[in-house]
Design an enzyme around this catalytic site. Structure first.
Site, PDB file in Angstrom:
ATOM      1  N   SER A  39       0.798  -1.239   0.000  1.00  0.00           N
ATOM      2  CA  SER A  39       0.000   0.000   0.000  1.00  0.00           C
ATOM      3  C   SER A  39       0.825   1.282   0.000  1.00  0.00           C
ATOM      4  O   SER A  39       0.290   2.344  -0.297  1.00  0.00           O
ATOM      5  CB  SER A  39      -0.962   0.023   1.189  1.00  0.00           C
ATOM      6  OG  SER A  39      -0.266   0.227   2.397  1.00  0.00           O
ATOM      7  N   LYS A  80       0.665   4.783   6.764  1.00  0.00           N
ATOM      8  CA  LYS A  80       0.101   5.607   5.683  1.00  0.00           C
ATOM      9  C   LYS A  80       0.703   7.001   5.757  1.00  0.00           C
ATOM     10  O   LYS A  80       1.402   7.353   6.691  1.00  0.00           O
ATOM     11  CB  LYS A  80      -1.430   5.718   5.808  1.00  0.00           C
ATOM     12  CG  LYS A  80      -2.158   4.394   5.847  1.00  0.00           C
ATOM     13  CD  LYS A  80      -2.069   3.623   4.571  1.00  0.00           C
ATOM     14  CE  LYS A  80      -2.770   2.275   4.738  1.00  0.00           C
ATOM     15  NZ  LYS A  80      -2.412   1.332   3.724  1.00  0.00           N
TER      16      LYS A  80
END
Length: 186
Positions: A39, A80
């Protein structure tokens, strides 16, 4: 005999103190984490070992583009990038990030977007109103996070906004594997 016993006691004290210091550092200051999944490509690769600075947000707030580790669930932490901050309206249209209606460059994605430009969109269009919670702007003590690999990331578009209480800390140091050792500046 008494001297040997004294040496043993000194060694035991030193080991207990070292263990206590290691516990304090790991619990409150720094901890290792391993990137799990794609990701955050191209910035981070699956299996990158990183150090999380748990102290950084004790004295400050997250900044745009910080890479953070947060508790996504009771058993899982995610890595993230902070995109939106409290009080901001966030939208992405045609692979361009807009904060409060102003275009903002994402230098860590530039080469990836240009590579895909002719064939497909890198980030599907969305605005903060489309996210879980349907906010019009990011409330206090929350941030909006996205993975760098926008087509394959479980981030605020699925999870909703992230409370600053969920953030474990900031990370920008890859220490393993050896050929990937670096400090990420973006």
């Amino acid at each position: 005999m008494a001297r040997k016993k004294s040496e043993w006691i000194d060694w035991i004290k030193a080991l207990v103190i070292a263990g206590l210091l290691a516990f304090i550092v790991r619990a409150f200051l720094f901890a290792p984490i391993v990137v799990d999944g794609p990701s955050m490509l191209p910035s981070l690769e699956n299996g990158d070992h990183m150090i999380v600075n748990k102290f950084s947000y004790t004295i400050g707030e997250p900044d745009r583009f910080d890479i953070v580790v947060f508790h996504a669930t009771a058993n899982k932490d995610y890595i993230k990038r902070v995109i939106g901050l409290p009080g901001e309206h966030v939208a992405v249209k045609d692979d361009t990030l807009y904060i409060n209606g102003q275009e903002v460059e994402e230098p860590f994605l530039t080469s990836k977007i240009k590579m895909l430009e002719a064939t497909q969109s890198y980030t599907f269009d969305f605005s903060i109103e489309d996210l879980p919670g349907r906010y019009s702007e990011i409330p206090e003590n929350h941030v909006l996070v996205l993975g760098d690999n926008r087509g394959n990331s479980t981030d605020s578009r699925v999870l909703g906004l992230i409370s600053t209480d969920q953030i474990v800390g900031k990370t920008n140091l890859i220490y393993w594997p050896v050929d990937r050792i670096r400090i990420l500046n973006e």
